[in-house]
Enzyme design. Structure first.
Site, PDB file in Angstrom:
ATOM      1  N   HIS A 134      37.862  30.396  38.875  1.00 53.29           N
ATOM      2  CA  HIS A 134      38.818  30.580  37.778  1.00 53.29           C
ATOM      3  C   HIS A 134      40.223  30.897  38.290  1.00 53.29           C
ATOM      4  CE1 HIS A 134      40.023  30.990  33.728  1.00 53.29           C
ATOM      5  NE2 HIS A 134      38.900  31.455  33.230  1.00 53.29           N
ATOM      6  N   SER A 135      40.349  31.389  39.513  1.00 54.53           N
ATOM      7  CA  SER A 135      41.677  31.672  40.055  1.00 54.53           C
ATOM      8  C   SER A 135      42.472  30.395  40.300  1.00 54.53           C
ATOM      9  CB  SER A 135      41.586  32.478  41.353  1.00 54.53           C
ATOM     10  OG  SER A 135      40.865  31.768  42.339  1.00 54.53           O
TER      11      SER A 135
END
Length: 475
Positions: free
Chosen positions: A152-153
């Site tokens: 998700h980063s």
């Protein structure tokens, strides 16, 4: 795969932003995994060599896909992105036959989703670029599946769709002689340099923050009554946005994040839009209302009546002209109406609530807190990353592609999205793909041991909402 010129700008920032860093540092797989997954159903098996070359081209065009994370030696600032000098596709792209479905090798949709959930839960090698993909052969009817997972980063849901739209083709035929873009973007790989750069940037950020605080203080001295009123209003907004408004369901309390279960639903976008229009709401309102209708049925099946449940919803902060990729969202919590049996009234209630959330003064409060949390010990970051764990349900809706797309000659028939379980019992995501709403539901298998019942209830909730938009008497 082909894409517009802006593909090279996708997620081009040299460092994580504060929210990305918090997701990265608070991750403790599997319960606190920050993995987003897309399962694409293909009408045939793509040519493997062509698929490999397409990935070679795409990873050359997108610098972030060949970069790894480099942390400062101490948490003085944000992690940097640096080119992985040892990058090879063999570490990120595979093919396999579906390992379920019996001796005939022909698995069904449940088999594929079991495989995809297991694949999604496998932790990333944090020393390499944060994505992996697998081509799954042997689906019924000669179909195949392409399963892509990213940390998700790297991006939020909207950024992920921007990426897929850029690298997929709009034709089944091979595009020869695509120009190979020059990949010259590289960040620092030495941790000492990353630490010094992060410290310098951090000092600038803190100076800016202190200047803002000083300005607010001077304004408070000039008009103390108005400043007090604003502070009280903000405190109230902060409470509404970040704290659970109601107690969670006892049916969904035993969540561990140790067992992910992927469920899917689908419907025509036109039908969901009609249902939303009948209630004066949005497609997202109708989507959420269908989930709540399903959960009401699930609770009824267990003999439990609840008026409301705590729910979290990500809200995009993207503006027109923002760079593609990355993470630009916040999240808010609210009391979702569970007991409301009328789907029209439920859609209207959701619409009223979500419109109110967007006007909250403290809507982006988590972004304001993230810089301080990122500079505290990792245990604090882990605790902060669990702020959403008090919600029973989280739901995200992303507008997808409107025109047919192809992956190495295979047409993408469906695209099911699955978000991570940040401590919630159920994470539901929806993408509209060429006129079809594809719902991907990630369920904590310990909180919901009877996932088949939940799937049936959610399907009934969706049918109920769709029926509210049909002309009277039409089935």
């Amino acid at each position: 795969m082909s894409g517009p010129p802006r593909i090279t700008d996708w997620a081009s920032a040299p460092r994580m932003n504060e929210i990305e860093a918090l997701m990265w540092r608070s991750e403790r797989p599997p319960a606190q995994s920050s993995t987003i997954t897309a399962v694409m159903i293909l009408d045939c098996t793509p040519d493997w060599e062509r698929l490999v070359e397409a990935h070679r081209w795409a990873t050359s065009a997108i610098p972030r896909s060949r970069q790894r994370v480099v942390e400062p030696l101490v948490p003085v600032g944000l992690p940097a992105w640096s080119v992985d000098e040892h990058f090879t596709l063999d570490h990120h792209l595979w093919r396999t036959g579906l390992p379920y479905g019996g001796s005939d090798g022909g698995g069904d949709g449940a088999d594929l989703m079991s495989f995809a959930a297991d694949f999604a839960m496998r932790p990333f090698d944090r020393t390499r670029p944060l994505w992996e993909a697998v081509l799954v052969d042997g689906l019924p009817g000669g179909r195949a599946a392409y399963v892509l997972k990213m940390h998700h980063s790297l991006t939020d849901g909207i950024g992920g769709i921007q990426l897929l739209s850029s690298v997929q083709s709009n034709t089944r035929e091979h595009t020869p002689d695509k120009p190979m873009p020059a990949n010259t973007v590289s960040g620092p790989s030495d941790r000492i340099r990353v630490t010094l750069d992060a410290a310098t940037d951090g000092i600038g950020s803190w100076v800016g923050a202190l200047t803002s605080v000083a300005q607010v203080g001077l304004e408070s001295l000039r008009n103390p009554l108005a400043a007090t009123g604003r502070a009280l209003d903000y405190a109230g907004s902060l409470r509404r946005v970040l704290t659970p408004p109601v107690e969670g369901s006892p049916l969904l309390s035993d969540r561990t994040g140790q067992r992910w279960r992927f469920l899917t639903l689908e419907c025509r976008l036109a039908e969901l839009r009609s249902a939303a229009k009948a209630a004066g709401g949005s497609v997202n309102d109708a989507f959420v209302a269908s989930l709540l209708g399903g959960l009401r049925r699930y609770h009824d099946a267990h003999g439990l009546e609840l008026e409301q449940i705590p729910m979290a919803m990500p809200i995009s902060l993207r503006r027109e002209g923002d760079p593609e990729g990355g993470n630009k969202f916040t999240a808010a919590m609210f009391a979702a109406p569970l007991a409301q049996a009328d789907p029209i009234a439920r859609i209207q209630a959701i619409g009223h609530t979500t419109r109110s959330l967007r006007t909250e003064a403290a809507l982006d409060a988590f972004s304001a807190l993230a810089p301080a949390l990122n500079r505290l010990p990792s245990a604090v970051a882990v605790a902060a990353g669990r702020l959403g764990a008090r919600a029973d349900l989280s739901a995200s809706n992303v507008r997808g592609q409107t025109e047919p797309s192809y992956l190495a000659g295979a047409r993408v028939e469906r695209m099911f999205p699955f978000g991570p379980l940040p401590g919630v019992a159920i994470m539901a995501s929806m993408i509209s793909h060429v006129g079809v709403c594809c719902l991907g539901i990630n369920v904590d298998g310990d909180a919901v041991p009877d996932t088949e019942l939940l799937s049936e209830c959610l399907a009934a909730g969706l049918d109920e909402v769709l029926g509210s938009g049909r002309p009277s008497g039409e089935l």
